[in-house]
Write a protein that holds these residues in place. Structure first.
Motif, mmCIF file in Angstrom:
data_model
loop_
_atom_site.group_PDB
_atom_site.id
_atom_site.type_symbol
_atom_site.label_atom_id
_atom_site.label_comp_id
_atom_site.label_asym_id
_atom_site.label_seq_id
_atom_site.Cartn_x
_atom_site.Cartn_y
_atom_site.Cartn_z
ATOM 1 N N PHE A 130 31.743 22.370 -22.614
ATOM 2 C CA PHE A 130 30.399 22.190 -21.854
ATOM 3 C C PHE A 130 29.238 21.625 -22.555
ATOM 4 O O PHE A 130 28.504 20.812 -22.003
ATOM 5 C CB PHE A 130 29.812 23.438 -21.295
ATOM 6 C CG PHE A 130 30.670 23.988 -20.146
ATOM 7 C CD1 PHE A 130 30.103 23.608 -18.629
ATOM 8 C CD2 PHE A 130 32.023 24.869 -20.300
ATOM 9 C CE1 PHE A 130 30.906 23.853 -17.582
ATOM 10 C CE2 PHE A 130 32.425 25.108 -18.864
ATOM 11 C CZ PHE A 130 32.180 24.693 -17.994
ATOM 12 N N VAL A 134 25.888 12.970 -10.901
ATOM 13 C CA VAL A 134 25.820 11.797 -9.849
ATOM 14 C C VAL A 134 26.692 12.104 -9.084
ATOM 15 O O VAL A 134 26.781 11.856 -7.554
ATOM 16 C CB VAL A 134 25.854 10.474 -10.483
ATOM 17 C CG1 VAL A 134 26.115 9.468 -9.610
ATOM 18 C CG2 VAL A 134 24.447 10.220 -11.422
ATOM 19 N N ILE A 149 30.731 17.648 -22.690
ATOM 20 C CA ILE A 149 30.872 16.804 -21.582
ATOM 21 C C ILE A 149 29.501 16.045 -20.988
ATOM 22 O O ILE A 149 28.517 17.011 -20.961
ATOM 23 C CB ILE A 149 31.431 17.865 -20.225
ATOM 24 C CG1 ILE A 149 32.875 18.339 -20.492
ATOM 25 C CG2 ILE A 149 31.268 17.018 -18.919
ATOM 26 C CD1 ILE A 149 33.311 19.240 -19.559
ATOM 27 N N PRO A 150 29.648 14.962 -20.659
ATOM 28 C CA PRO A 150 28.296 14.284 -20.239
ATOM 29 C C PRO A 150 28.305 14.796 -18.678
ATOM 30 O O PRO A 150 28.919 14.470 -17.861
ATOM 31 C CB PRO A 150 28.706 12.679 -20.198
ATOM 32 C CG PRO A 150 30.353 12.522 -20.326
ATOM 33 C CD PRO A 150 30.569 13.711 -20.907
ATOM 34 N N LEU A 151 27.000 15.447 -18.742
ATOM 35 C CA LEU A 151 26.735 15.796 -17.389
ATOM 36 C C LEU A 151 26.008 14.953 -16.468
ATOM 37 O O LEU A 151 26.286 15.107 -15.111
ATOM 38 C CB LEU A 151 25.761 17.056 -17.471
ATOM 39 C CG LEU A 151 25.948 18.134 -18.535
ATOM 40 C CD1 LEU A 151 25.114 19.300 -18.741
ATOM 41 C CD2 LEU A 151 27.348 18.987 -18.056
ATOM 42 N N PHE A 152 25.732 14.061 -16.937
ATOM 43 C CA PHE A 152 24.885 12.981 -15.617
ATOM 44 C C PHE A 152 25.703 12.399 -14.654
ATOM 45 O O PHE A 152 25.585 12.565 -13.660
ATOM 46 C CB PHE A 152 23.951 11.966 -16.653
ATOM 47 C CG PHE A 152 23.146 11.208 -15.549
ATOM 48 C CD1 PHE A 152 21.937 11.899 -15.125
ATOM 49 C CD2 PHE A 152 23.444 10.025 -15.285
ATOM 50 C CE1 PHE A 152 21.081 11.345 -14.331
ATOM 51 C CE2 PHE A 152 22.609 9.194 -14.485
ATOM 52 C CZ PHE A 152 21.319 9.708 -13.997
ATOM 53 N N PRO A 153 26.910 11.902 -15.328
ATOM 54 C CA PRO A 153 27.908 11.426 -14.392
ATOM 55 C C PRO A 153 28.377 12.477 -13.207
ATOM 56 O O PRO A 153 28.685 12.284 -12.139
ATOM 57 C CB PRO A 153 28.915 10.915 -15.115
ATOM 58 C CG PRO A 153 28.410 10.587 -16.459
ATOM 59 C CD PRO A 153 27.497 11.590 -16.542
ATOM 60 N N ILE A 154 28.495 13.799 -13.887
ATOM 61 C CA ILE A 154 28.989 14.692 -12.918
ATOM 62 C C ILE A 154 27.860 15.096 -11.940
ATOM 63 O O ILE A 154 28.400 15.413 -10.619
ATOM 64 C CB ILE A 154 29.247 15.693 -13.751
ATOM 65 C CG1 ILE A 154 30.714 15.743 -14.605
ATOM 66 C CG2 ILE A 154 29.611 17.168 -13.035
ATOM 67 C CD1 ILE A 154 31.093 16.515 -15.362
ATOM 68 N N LEU A 186 26.056 24.287 -15.400
ATOM 69 C CA LEU A 186 26.317 23.279 -16.628
ATOM 70 C C LEU A 186 25.616 23.446 -17.922
ATOM 71 O O LEU A 186 26.110 22.921 -18.740
ATOM 72 C CB LEU A 186 26.450 22.124 -16.066
ATOM 73 C CG LEU A 186 27.273 21.562 -14.764
ATOM 74 C CD1 LEU A 186 27.120 20.262 -14.229
ATOM 75 C CD2 LEU A 186 28.548 21.667 -14.982
#
Lengths: 279, 283, 334, 331
Positions: B117, B127, B120-125, B149
């Motif tokens: 966690f 979006v 993992i790049p959270l921003f694309p998720i 997250l």
């Protein structure tokens, strides 16, 4: 066999390395010992770092389980102790004393809290005055009193005093066995003798058996009834303390004894003879 | 507790500065309860008026009094940050303490998931989440998602403290004094975890507000609930910068930057305070 | 098993786990919602024009396939994975019929170079300055740097990028504020083109650096002030070892190791920042592509970008992890 | 016998802190004077918080806030120069470090840089003093290691690849490779097992005899002092309370504190009851008035609570800070 307070039978403890490594470390490798219930004694386990003496102590305290072999206390196999009630009953009878008195108590909490908790949970007392009395009695048996300790924080006391409090706490539930792991190695020399004397005194006055774990042959000689010398997880020699230390049979015991420095400049074991400095 | 706060205020300039900054922001957000206009009404005042005595922060092109609108926006933004922080704290605390106190395999498994966690790049998720939800997106949902997250980094911090506490001798003393596991975790260990919990809370509020502002500015949230990000979004929609309505952007950005720096200063000063020995040194 | 191999396998396992969990989150997010994504997409794609009912029906069919909404959940899950493992996200809906992979392939180099340049620059500068600030903790200039770092670090990427845009785009317009290179230039290896690319990259890199610098600076300063109390530093000082040698080979060298781990751990967050920064400056990378895909209702592109982001960041983390033993002999030779 | 190598006069070093508005002053070293001759091992004994660590920090001029030197001086007479440790700048100190004055620290994991090979430690510390090109320098190092019965291969090892005892032997080799006039040894055997401890002590003894350096050897372990040191200084609560030849002190300690320390030493083959000492070492932020040992001293009188006894010679080379010293015992 009846009459055994503690019966450690051929215990082994191995530690595995990591998830992927096959490397296994055998910390304790087939050690047996037996304490008699009728005859309280100071049983000393001597060994250097990595000898497995601390692992053995942790197994006797039921903090970790042996990989093989059994440990019986009062006839009960420690492996069968599962319920919290059985654990409490066991801890009531077997109590630890740790190496570093400054670490034995939470520095952010008052000391009396541990004494009272032990009184309530281990000695089964519920009345506040009864708990305070039990704490005071225990403290008096180590040369302190509740009046001196009540409301104090660990950093307000010296190492020697803290170790006394730790011993007093262990005594509240009137245990039959104390496990003392290097109880004086962190204590200043001027205070050490009185703690060692205290352990001897507890054996005689309160009939508590003590397993004393140390690397120091000299204090071992001073207080032990019986002794066991460990190396690489195995007991290399055991028996009456005086007999073993006066005339060790195993080569390792002999080496250990030879390595002890004599506190006497006239009989130096290292280098030149004493007193020839300003030549 | 109160003494600690008082001492921090008196002797730690960073802490004091953080409190002052946040105090101003919080006081301003409280003004929203006295607002003469509901937050979503537009064209209640003349549009595009520069800051003046009548409109201290000017008005927007949509005919809103920026002063009162901003008070709503900062309130919602702060609330959002706190909701995310509280929810994710619960997760971080439980996972961190359990992993640290159990050790061994449990610890290793939990930390593997935890590190995942973190990476993992959270921003694309987020979006993607907005993309799927679209008009059903609300700030409550977003807060829930971000809490799910955003716990990992702090769980790792808490775990490392718990891990070291587990091996301390006083934990064993507690066990052999007959204290229960709950009692040991709550009474013996929590006091060591609390300062970390506090400083991570500040950092987490910062993190979540930052992401919320970013998502809102792009229009990827519910753009009808005024938050600082939504305010900037509308200003951009009306090309406020090109039109010279600078105040529409200046005041939201000023306020949110004050919040960020204030929270950060609190976290930093608390971090310095974490070492319990320094606390004992004073008594 | 030799220590390095154990380490290698652990890191590879962690890499697989990150990709696995990341993709699962993407699956859950797209499938566990009560909303019908197909209708959502159609509404978004058709909102700006009249589309014939036949076309909409066709779109609905292809979208259903694309979302993997055919069959039961287990079937959908398997289909989701098979598409991702092949790397085939189908054609883009907004730039039909260009495949999603081509669009991503076009944008990825911009993002990767922006990220690599800004991250390396930021990390090296931040650690160098932070290390100096920790060692020479009385220096006025470095204290000032500390205060600046503290002021910029907590501000999110978007706001910093936005402030730079205002300052250098409107107040003092000396730098290009939009695009990856000048519009009228052909992409070729000429000085003019490279110069244009560099000048266009200055503001995005600067905004990423301003935020990132503070974090590395403060982290390194704190690490160094811990390392200087270590016995081996005291010992070297008592030994009269040259100060520069102590600073470089004793203090910085040891403090750097946690910073490498820290870099691996924060790549995800840095990637988020890059996406946002690109959008502010209209930089032709993944971030801009993602935002426009959302606005165009291009599901396949959004899903493709999300997946590629997760995999790309995990690969970068893996690379850093694999470099780590070069720094720390204790991992290398266990 | 020429001039003493080290002369410490009336040294006072306090820790001064100010945290959360509370000023604290810990008097870690108070009015300590001592001299150390050429070619001798001087032992310094004392419990935790006796000030012995602070004293050697001050002797080594390793002063960092909050530690401050308030008075007194530390002067070394090396072979080739005379250095007032608190009166010269850092360049002068760096010039003598390792060439004239070296250190052996407690044998824990962390004395050697964990990320560099042992060879680099020798280069960093000693290369500039040996004044030879690198291959010849390394040959000198190898020869020195061999003389100390260490395999030259340790040069290519990382510290974590060596056992604790081996690391300590390596630091001793490192500390002696430049043949310094003076070595400060701070608890160098404390973390070691007894078997290793004995061999490390033997190594220190052997190399000292060979080089003719002087050593100040600090440890709380009286048995180590008995086996290694020529002269012995006993510190209590920031003050030197007794000093004399090691043999004399062990045979007939004169200060009541020393007397207790020596009487309470456990010995193999001796299980006669030993008396403990009441009380605890004082808090040096608020030391007791007069003699700092008086609250615990069996011989103390009113006078001890009022004034501190100065160090006075009771016999040649035997100084004690006590108004009522233990009676002299004949050998």
């Amino acid at each position: 066999m009846s009459g055994a307070l503690l019966d450690v039978d051929n215990v082994v403890r191995t530690y595995s390395g990591g998830l992927l490594t096959r490397r296994r470390v055998t910390a304790v490798d087939g050690v047996s010992l037996r304490l008699d219930a009728a005859r309280p004694e100071i049983f000393t386990i001597v060994g250097e770092s990595g000898s497995g003496k601390t692992t053995l102590a942790r197994m006797i305290l039921n903090m970790i389980a042996p990989s093989a072999g059994t440990i019986r206390f009062d006839g009960t196999d420690l492996a069968t102790i599962r319920s919290s009630r059985a654990r409490l009953a066991f801890m009531k009878r077997v109590q630890p004393i740790f190496q570093n008195p400054f670490e034995s108590f939470n520095p952010m909490k008052r000391l009396d809290r541990y004494l009272f908790a032990t009184g309530r949970r281990m000695a089964g007392l519920s009345d506040t005055t009864a708990i305070a009395d039990a704490a005071d009695t225990a403290l008096r048996s180590v040369g302190l009193s509740l009046a001196e300790i009540r409301g104090r924080y660990p950093h307000e006391l010296s190492g020697g005093q803290l170790q006394r409090v730790a011993i007093a706490r262990a005594l509240i539930s009137k245990p039959a066995l104390l496990i003392a792991d290097e109880p004086v190695s962190m204590i200043d020399a001027s205070l050490r003798a009185s703690i060692v004397n205290l352990l001897r005194d507890l054996r005689d006055r309160l009939s508590v058996s003590i397993i004393y774990i140390t690397h120091d042959l000299a204090t071992a000689y001073y207080i032990s009834d019986r002794i066991m010398i460990m190396r690489h997880g195995k007991a290399v020699e055991a028996g009456d303390a005086r007999t073993v230390l006066d005339d060790p049979q195993h080569p390792y015991s002999q080496l250990l004894k030879q390595s002890v420095l004599s506190p006497d400049p006239q009989h130096r074991t290292v280098g030149r003879q004493g007193g020839s400095s300003h030549a | 507790m109160w003494r600690t706060l008082r001492d921090l205020l008196r002797f730690n300039r960073q802490f004091a500065a953080g409190i002052v900054l946040l105090g101003i922001v919080a006081a301003f957000s409280c003004l929203s309860f006295f607002s003469p206009y509901p937050p979503n009404d537009s064209f209640v005042v003349p549009p595009d008026v520069p800051p003046s005595w009548a409109y201290p922060m000017g008005t927007t092109s949509r005919g809103q009094d920026l002063f009162w609108l901003l008070s709503f926006a900062i309130r919602n933004t702060l609330l959002f940050g706190m909701v995310v922080a509280i929810l994710s704290r619960a997760l971080a605390l439980v996972i961190g303490l359990v992993a640290g106190y159990s050790g061994g395999l449990v610890d290793r498994a939990l930390m593997s998931i935890n590190d995942t966690f973190i990476v993992i790049p959270l921003f694309p998720i987020l979006v993607l989440f907005y993309f799927v939800m679209r008009d059903h997106m609300s700030w409550g949902l977003l807060a829930l998602m971000m809490a799910c997250l955003g716990w990992a980094y702090d769980a790792r911090l808490i775990r490392s403290v718990a891990l070291s506490l587990r091996t301390r001798e006083f934990t064993q003393t507690g066990i052999f004094s007959g204290m229960s596991t709950r009692q040991i975790l709550v009474e013996e260990h929590l006091p060591y975890v609390l300062p970390i919990l506090f400083s991570t809370t500040m950092n987490n509020i910062n993190w979540s507000i930052g992401l919320e502002v970013t998502l809102s500015v792009l229009g990827f949230t519910d753009i009808n609930t005024p938050t600082i990000g939504v305010l900037i979004y509308w200003a951009n929609q009306h090309t406020a910068l090109v039109a010279g309505i600078w105040w529409w952007l200046f005041f939201p950005v000023l306020l949110v930057v004050m919040t960020f720096i204030g929270l950060f200063l609190l976290a930093v000063s608390m971090n310095e305070h974490i070492d319990p020995r320094s606390r004992l040194g004073r008594s | 098993m030799p220590g390095y191999l154990v380490y290698l396998l652990t890191r590879l396992g962690q890499f697989a786990l990150v990709v696995f969990i990341g993709i699962n989150i993407a699956f859950i997010v797209t499938h566990a919602t009560p909303i019908d994504p197909v209708e959502q997409s159609i509404a978004a794609a058709t909102q700006f024009g009249s589309t014939s009912p036949e076309a909409i029906a066709l779109m609905r069919q292809s979208l259903k396939e694309l979302y993997g909404l055919e069959g039961d959940l287990a079937h959908q899950y398997a289909a989701f994975w098979s598409r991702i493992l092949v790397g085939n996200f189908g054609p883009s809906l907004s730039a039909f019929p260009t495949p999603v992979s081509v669009l991503i392939g076009r944008a990825l180099p911009w993002t990767v170079s922006l990220l690599v340049v800004s991250t390396v620059l930021t990390w090296v500068m931040g650690n160098l300055l932070g290390g100096l600030a920790g060692y020479f903790h009385r220096s006025r200039a470095l204290r000032l740097a500390g205060i600046l770092a503290m002021a910029f670090h907590p501000i999110p990427y978007y706001i910093v990028a936005f402030l730079l845009l205002i300052v250098f785009g409107h107040v003092w317009p000396i730098l290009p504020i939009s695009g990856g290179s000048s519009m009228n230039m052909t992409q070729e290896w000429s000085w003019a083109f490279v110069g244009s690319v560099v000048s266009h990259a200055i503001l995005p890199v600067a905004s990423l650096a301003l935020v990132g610098l503070g974090g590395w600076f403060m982290g390194m300063r704190a690490l160094v002030s811990n390392v200087v109390t270590e016995d081996y530093v005291t010992y070297a000082e008592l030994g009269g070892v040259a100060r520069r040698r102590i600073l470089a080979a004793y203090v910085m060298r040891n403090a750097l190791m946690p910073q490498v781990t820290g870099l691996a751990m924060s790549l995800g967050a840095i990637f988020n920042g890059a996406i946002i920064t690109e959008q502010v400056f209209g930089y032709p990378g993944i971030g801009t592509l993602l935002v426009s895909a959302v606005h165009a209702g291009d599901y396949s592109l959004v899903l493709g970008i999300t997946t590629v982001s997760i995999v790309a960041v995990s690969i970068a983390v893996l690379l850093i992890d694999l470099l780590y033993p070069l720094l720390d002999p204790r991992v290398r030779a266990r | 016998m020429g001039e003493p190598v080290l002369v410490v006069s009336d040294l006072r070093a306090y820790y001064r802190t100010s945290a959360f508005g509370i000023e604290r002053e810990v008097r870690a070293v108070d009015d300590v004077s001592l001299t150390i001759e050429a070619n001798e091992i001087y032992g310094l004994a004392g419990e935790s918080s006796s000030g012995k660590t602070t004293l050697i920090k001050t002797i080594a001029a390793a002063i960092q806030p909050p530690l401050e030197v308030l008075g007194g001086s530390v002067v070394f007479n090396f072979r080739d120069r005379r250095v007032d440790m608190h009166g010269v700048d850092r360049q002068h100190l760096d010039a003598i470090r390792w060439k004239n004055l070296s250190y052996i620290m407690q044998g824990s994991m962390n004395v050697l840089n964990p990320v560099r090979r042992i060879r680099h430690a020798f280069v960093d510390f000693a290369f500039r003093h040996i004044g030879k090109p690198m291959p010849l320098f390394l040959a000198v190092v190898r020869e020195h290691l061999e003389r100390l019965h260490l395999a030259p291969e340790v040069l290519d090892a990382f510290p974590h690849q060596l056992s604790g005892g081996m690391r300590q032997r390596v630091t001793i080799a490192l500390a002696t490779v430049c043949r310094p006039d003076f070595i400060i040894a701070d608890e160098p055997t404390t973390a070691l097992d007894v078997v290793v401890q004995k061999s490390v002590l033997a190594m220190i003894h052997e190399i000292q005899r060979e080089l003719g350096s002087s050593i100040i050897f600090v440890t709380h372990d009286m048995a180590v002092h008995a086996n290694l040191t020529d002269r012995l200084g006993i510190m209590y609560a920031g003050r030197l309370v007794e000093e004399g030849r090691t043999a004399d002190i062990f045979r007939a300690p004169r200060h009541p504190y020393t007397a207790h320390l020596i009487a309470s030493l456990p010995r193999l083959g001796d299980s006669a009851p030993k008396k403990g000492l009441d009380g605890a070492p004082p808090n040096l932020a608020e030391p007791p008035s007069g003699c700092r040992f008086h609250p615990r001293c069996p011989r103390a009188t009113e006078r001890c609570a009022r004034e501190a006894a100065p160090m006075a010679s009771l016999a040649p080379g035997h100084r004690v800070a006590c108004f009522y010293p233990e009676p002299e015992r004949s050998a």
